[in-house]
Write a protein that holds these residues in place. Sequence first.
Motif, short mmCIF file in Angstrom:
data_model
loop_
_atom_site.label_atom_id
_atom_site.label_comp_id
_atom_site.label_asym_id
_atom_site.label_seq_id
_atom_site.Cartn_x
_atom_site.Cartn_y
_atom_site.Cartn_z
N GLY A 82 -30.39 -44.96 -9.58
CA GLY A 82 -30.96 -44.26 -10.72
C GLY A 82 -31.94 -45.08 -11.53
N ARG A 100 -24.27 -53.15 -15.53
CA ARG A 100 -25.62 -52.58 -15.45
C ARG A 100 -26.65 -53.60 -15.90
N SER A 108 -33.21 -46.04 -4.97
CA SER A 108 -31.78 -46.36 -4.95
C SER A 108 -31.40 -46.91 -3.58
N ASN A 112 -25.75 -41.51 -4.10
CA ASN A 112 -25.46 -41.06 -5.46
C ASN A 112 -25.09 -39.58 -5.45
N GLN A 128 -22.43 -45.70 -12.64
CA GLN A 128 -22.97 -44.52 -13.33
C GLN A 128 -23.48 -43.51 -12.31
N GLN A 129 -23.40 -42.25 -12.71
CA GLN A 129 -23.87 -41.15 -11.87
C GLN A 129 -24.38 -40.02 -12.75
N PRO A 130 -25.31 -39.23 -12.22
CA PRO A 130 -25.73 -38.05 -12.99
C PRO A 130 -24.59 -37.05 -13.04
N VAL A 150 -25.79 -38.49 -18.18
CA VAL A 150 -25.39 -39.51 -17.21
C VAL A 150 -23.97 -39.92 -17.57
N GLU A 152 -20.53 -42.51 -16.90
CA GLU A 152 -20.11 -43.85 -16.48
C GLU A 152 -18.60 -43.87 -16.24
N GLN A 171 -32.13 -40.78 -18.69
CA GLN A 171 -31.94 -42.20 -18.39
C GLN A 171 -31.79 -42.45 -16.88
N TRP A 172 -31.62 -41.40 -16.11
CA TRP A 172 -31.43 -41.54 -14.68
C TRP A 172 -32.72 -41.22 -13.95
N THR A 173 -33.14 -42.10 -13.05
CA THR A 173 -34.34 -41.86 -12.26
C THR A 173 -33.93 -41.25 -10.92
#
Length: 203
Positions: A82, A100, A108, A112, A128-130, A150, A152, A171-173
């Motif tokens: 992410g 992190r 990535s 994910n 962390q994950q969406p 997101v 955690e 915050q997640w790419t």
Amino acid sequence: MMHSRAADSYGRDMLTVESDSVATTSRRERRPRLRGALAITMAAIAATGLVGAAAGSASAAPAADCLWAGTGHAQGSTVVAGGRVFTCATDQLGAPRWNRGAAVRTPSTVANPGASAAPAGTFSAGAQQPGTEYTDYCVGTQLIDGSESVYEVVPDAAGALRWKAAGPISQWTFAPGTGPVPTTRSASLCLPDQVIWPAPNSY
């Protein structure tokens, strides 16, 4: 003859006294030696104990791998997810956890799947994950879409792992061509009398 017998008796007495004296002296001489030997033995035992303790410390089990989407990663290794670097480390109790790090513009390096199920046995703390519809919850009659945040992995008071909202989904790419997947649930699941369902951040 009487003189001779007396002399013999006196000589035997002297011999007995002398023998007793020699025996006493010999015992006295042996005592420091015994004490010295005992001290050396105790020192050897103590040294053996210290060596054993050191060997025990040296043979302690290494910290467990950190889990990411069911795959183990060795202590000190890094992954990218992410748009962030995560490093496998341990917490204060020695349990594996992900720390992190800096933001990066690289794809990535791990799978994910999103926070789509309980993290135990799949993700270690710090990962962390969406969010997904698995993390949906209600506030009154309003449905809060889990994909908007997101999440955690965090341990609760009993040490069990759960998902907790860690920030907005921005915050997640995501990989090109992908993005948050909106929930398919309806606000009709949220009853007017319920303040929150399910309990937020308890996934």
